[in-house]
Write a protein that holds these residues in place. Structure first.
Motif, PDB file in Angstrom:
ATOM      1  N   MET A  52       0.821  -1.191   0.000  1.00 52.84           N
ATOM      2  CA  MET A  52       0.000   0.000   0.000  1.00 52.84           C
ATOM      3  C   MET A  52       0.872   1.264   0.000  1.00 52.84           C
ATOM      4  SD  MET A  52      -3.462  -0.571   0.230  1.00 52.84           S
ATOM      5  CE  MET A  52      -4.179   0.809   1.029  1.00 52.84           C
ATOM      6  N   LYS A  53       1.935   1.219   0.791  1.00 52.16           N
ATOM      7  CA  LYS A  53       2.773   2.415   0.944  1.00 52.16           C
ATOM      8  C   LYS A  53       3.438   2.797  -0.381  1.00 52.16           C
ATOM      9  CE  LYS A  53       4.652   5.543   3.585  1.00 52.16           C
ATOM     10  NZ  LYS A  53       3.873   6.621   4.125  1.00 52.16           N
ATOM     11  N   ASN A  54       4.055   1.841  -1.033  1.00 52.14           N
ATOM     12  CA  ASN A  54       4.781   2.154  -2.262  1.00 52.14           C
ATOM     13  C   ASN A  54       3.853   2.484  -3.421  1.00 52.14           C
ATOM     14  OD1 ASN A  54       7.217   1.755  -0.975  1.00 52.14           O
ATOM     15  ND2 ASN A  54       7.392  -0.367  -1.616  1.00 52.14           N
ATOM     16  N   LYS A  55       2.788   1.728  -3.567  1.00 47.92           N
ATOM     17  CA  LYS A  55       1.912   1.896  -4.726  1.00 47.92           C
ATOM     18  C   LYS A  55       0.925   3.051  -4.566  1.00 47.92           C
ATOM     19  CE  LYS A  55      -0.787  -0.723  -8.017  1.00 47.92           C
ATOM     20  NZ  LYS A  55      -1.211  -2.051  -8.445  1.00 47.92           N
ATOM     21  N   TYR A  56       0.370   3.225  -3.356  1.00 45.54           N
ATOM     22  CA  TYR A  56      -0.684   4.227  -3.149  1.00 45.54           C
ATOM     23  C   TYR A  56      -0.319   5.322  -2.152  1.00 45.54           C
ATOM     24  CZ  TYR A  56      -3.389   0.622  -5.484  1.00 45.54           C
ATOM     25  OH  TYR A  56      -3.830  -0.310  -6.384  1.00 45.54           O
ATOM     26  N   GLN A  57       0.896   5.252  -1.589  1.00 48.44           N
ATOM     27  CA  GLN A  57       1.333   6.209  -0.569  1.00 48.44           C
ATOM     28  C   GLN A  57       0.362   6.249   0.610  1.00 48.44           C
ATOM     29  OE1 GLN A  57       1.520   7.300  -4.086  1.00 48.44           O
ATOM     30  NE2 GLN A  57       3.410   6.175  -3.768  1.00 48.44           N
ATOM     31  N   LEU A  58      -0.131   5.074   1.000  1.00 50.06           N
ATOM     32  CA  LEU A  58      -1.061   4.940   2.120  1.00 50.06           C
ATOM     33  C   LEU A  58      -0.546   3.865   3.073  1.00 50.06           C
ATOM     34  CD1 LEU A  58      -4.445   4.987   0.158  1.00 50.06           C
ATOM     35  CD2 LEU A  58      -3.575   6.797   1.664  1.00 50.06           C
ATOM     36  N   PRO A  59      -0.830   4.001   4.363  1.00 52.89           N
ATOM     37  CA  PRO A  59      -0.418   2.968   5.319  1.00 52.89           C
ATOM     38  C   PRO A  59      -1.276   1.713   5.162  1.00 52.89           C
ATOM     39  CG  PRO A  59      -1.801   4.584   6.408  1.00 52.89           C
ATOM     40  CD  PRO A  59      -1.566   5.089   4.997  1.00 52.89           C
ATOM     41  N   LEU A  60      -0.808   0.611   5.706  1.00 51.74           N
ATOM     42  CA  LEU A  60      -1.574  -0.629   5.692  1.00 51.74           C
ATOM     43  C   LEU A  60      -2.338  -0.722   7.007  1.00 51.74           C
ATOM     44  CD1 LEU A  60      -2.318  -3.335   4.418  1.00 51.74           C
ATOM     45  CD2 LEU A  60      -0.264  -4.298   5.499  1.00 51.74           C
ATOM     46  N   PRO A  61      -3.654  -0.556   6.977  1.00 50.08           N
ATOM     47  CA  PRO A  61      -4.443  -0.680   8.220  1.00 50.08           C
ATOM     48  C   PRO A  61      -4.395  -2.123   8.716  1.00 50.08           C
ATOM     49  CG  PRO A  61      -5.727   0.369   6.472  1.00 50.08           C
ATOM     50  CD  PRO A  61      -4.486  -0.200   5.838  1.00 50.08           C
ATOM     51  N   LEU A  62      -4.080  -2.287   9.984  1.00 49.82           N
ATOM     52  CA  LEU A  62      -3.920  -3.628  10.536  1.00 49.82           C
ATOM     53  C   LEU A  62      -5.130  -4.112  11.319  1.00 49.82           C
ATOM     54  CD1 LEU A  62      -0.223  -3.311  11.690  1.00 49.82           C
ATOM     55  CD2 LEU A  62      -1.100  -4.365   9.610  1.00 49.82           C
ATOM     56  N   GLY A  63      -6.072  -3.249  11.577  1.00 47.64           N
ATOM     57  CA  GLY A  63      -7.245  -3.655  12.329  1.00 47.64           C
ATOM     58  C   GLY A  63      -8.213  -2.502  12.455  1.00 47.64           C
ATOM     59  N   ALA A  64      -9.376  -2.794  13.011  1.00 50.42           N
ATOM     60  CA  ALA A  64     -10.397  -1.759  13.160  1.00 50.42           C
ATOM     61  C   ALA A  64     -11.388  -2.156  14.245  1.00 50.42           C
ATOM     62  CB  ALA A  64     -11.140  -1.556  11.843  1.00 50.42           C
ATOM     63  N   ASN A  65     -12.070  -1.193  14.751  1.00 55.75           N
ATOM     64  CA  ASN A  65     -13.216  -1.419  15.619  1.00 55.75           C
ATOM     65  C   ASN A  65     -14.449  -1.033  14.825  1.00 55.75           C
ATOM     66  OD1 ASN A  65     -11.804  -2.103  18.095  1.00 55.75           O
ATOM     67  ND2 ASN A  65     -11.119   0.013  18.087  1.00 55.75           N
ATOM     68  N   ALA A  66     -15.485  -1.826  14.928  1.00 52.17           N
ATOM     69  CA  ALA A  66     -16.685  -1.571  14.140  1.00 52.17           C
ATOM     70  C   ALA A  66     -17.886  -1.350  15.048  1.00 52.17           C
ATOM     71  CB  ALA A  66     -16.960  -2.753  13.211  1.00 52.17           C
ATOM     72  N   LEU A  67     -18.775  -0.489  14.600  1.00 49.65           N
ATOM     73  CA  LEU A  67     -20.036  -0.216  15.292  1.00 49.65           C
ATOM     74  C   LEU A  67     -21.173  -0.400  14.297  1.00 49.65           C
ATOM     75  CD1 LEU A  67     -19.021   3.098  17.089  1.00 49.65           C
ATOM     76  CD2 LEU A  67     -19.343   0.873  18.171  1.00 49.65           C
ATOM     77  N   LEU A  68     -22.302  -0.835  14.784  1.00 50.03           N
ATOM     78  CA  LEU A  68     -23.483  -0.947  13.937  1.00 50.03           C
ATOM     79  C   LEU A  68     -23.952   0.430  13.495  1.00 50.03           C
ATOM     80  CD1 LEU A  68     -25.548  -3.588  15.949  1.00 50.03           C
ATOM     81  CD2 LEU A  68     -24.483  -3.925  13.715  1.00 50.03           C
ATOM     82  N   ARG A  69     -24.244   0.564  12.235  1.00 50.82           N
ATOM     83  CA  ARG A  69     -24.766   1.839  11.739  1.00 50.82           C
ATOM     84  C   ARG A  69     -26.144   2.132  12.298  1.00 50.82           C
ATOM     85  NH1 ARG A  69     -22.726   1.706   5.439  1.00 50.82           N
ATOM     86  NH2 ARG A  69     -20.562   2.112   5.983  1.00 50.82           N
ATOM     87  N   SER A  70     -26.835   1.084  12.733  1.00 48.88           N
ATOM     88  CA  SER A  70     -28.182   1.264  13.273  1.00 48.88           C
ATOM     89  C   SER A  70     -28.176   1.853  14.683  1.00 48.88           C
ATOM     90  CB  SER A  70     -28.934  -0.072  13.280  1.00 48.88           C
ATOM     91  OG  SER A  70     -28.258  -1.022  14.101  1.00 48.88           O
ATOM     92  N   LEU A  71     -27.016   1.915  15.328  1.00 51.36           N
ATOM     93  CA  LEU A  71     -26.944   2.547  16.647  1.00 51.36           C
ATOM     94  C   LEU A  71     -27.191   4.038  16.509  1.00 51.36           C
ATOM     95  CD1 LEU A  71     -23.765   0.836  18.137  1.00 51.36           C
ATOM     96  CD2 LEU A  71     -26.119   0.501  18.889  1.00 51.36           C
ATOM     97  N   PRO A  72     -27.852   4.636  17.490  1.00 50.18           N
ATOM     98  CA  PRO A  72     -28.026   6.094  17.446  1.00 50.18           C
ATOM     99  C   PRO A  72     -26.670   6.800  17.385  1.00 50.18           C
ATOM    100  CG  PRO A  72     -29.386   5.131  19.175  1.00 50.18           C
ATOM    101  CD  PRO A  72     -28.491   4.040  18.664  1.00 50.18           C
ATOM    102  N   ARG A  73     -26.617   7.914  16.711  1.00 47.27           N
ATOM    103  CA  ARG A  73     -25.367   8.651  16.505  1.00 47.27           C
ATOM    104  C   ARG A  73     -24.695   8.999  17.833  1.00 47.27           C
ATOM    105  NH1 ARG A  73     -21.906   8.720  12.558  1.00 47.27           N
ATOM    106  NH2 ARG A  73     -22.863  10.012  11.009  1.00 47.27           N
ATOM    107  N   ASP A  74     -25.468   9.369  18.849  1.00 49.01           N
ATOM    108  CA  ASP A  74     -24.860   9.711  20.134  1.00 49.01           C
ATOM    109  C   ASP A  74     -24.210   8.491  20.788  1.00 49.01           C
ATOM    110  OD1 ASP A  74     -27.525   8.745  20.576  1.00 49.01           O
ATOM    111  OD2 ASP A  74     -27.502   9.593  22.595  1.00 49.01           O
TER     112      ASP A  74
END
Length: 108
Positions: free
Chosen positions: A1-23
């Motif tokens: 990713m770094k060489n080809k797109y000049q972007l870091p390689l994301p190694l993980g994430a935390n996810a939330l349901l979109r159906s949860l209220p914004r607050d």
């Protein structure tokens, strides 16, 4: 990713349901960020806790490993990480690995 797109390689994430209220989404994001910042501010205590899951890893190696995954980018990923994560998903869709196009939404 770094060489080809000049972007870091994301190694993980935390996810939330979109159906949860914004607050609720915002509060979850804040709590995760505060927890990570606490661990960074109390690194020795956090490493001592993490060592119980390290499967006999040497402390110096564990500190290096944790530092690769828990750092200032974990608290605030900036603009490059969302771009990189979206690029990975787009590439997965284009390659037929992901069946549906996914549009990421970062909650801050």
């Amino acid at each position: 990713m770094k060489n080809k797109y000049q972007l870091p390689l994301p190694l993980g994430a935390n996810a939330l349901l979109r159906s949860l209220p914004r607050d609720v989404q915002s509060e979850c994001s804040k709590m995760m960020r505060d927890s990570i910042q606490y661990a960074l501010d109390h690194r020795e205590e956090a490493l001592n806790y993490a060592m119980q899951f390290a499967r006999d890893m040497e402390p110096a190696l564990a500190e290096k490993f944790v530092g690769m995954y828990v750092n200032h980018h974990t608290v605030d990923c900036g603009e490059d990480v969302p771009k990189a994560a979206q690029k990975l998903l787009d590439m997965g869709f284009e390659a037929g690995i992901i069946p549906n196009k996914v549009q990421l939404e970062f909650i801050r």
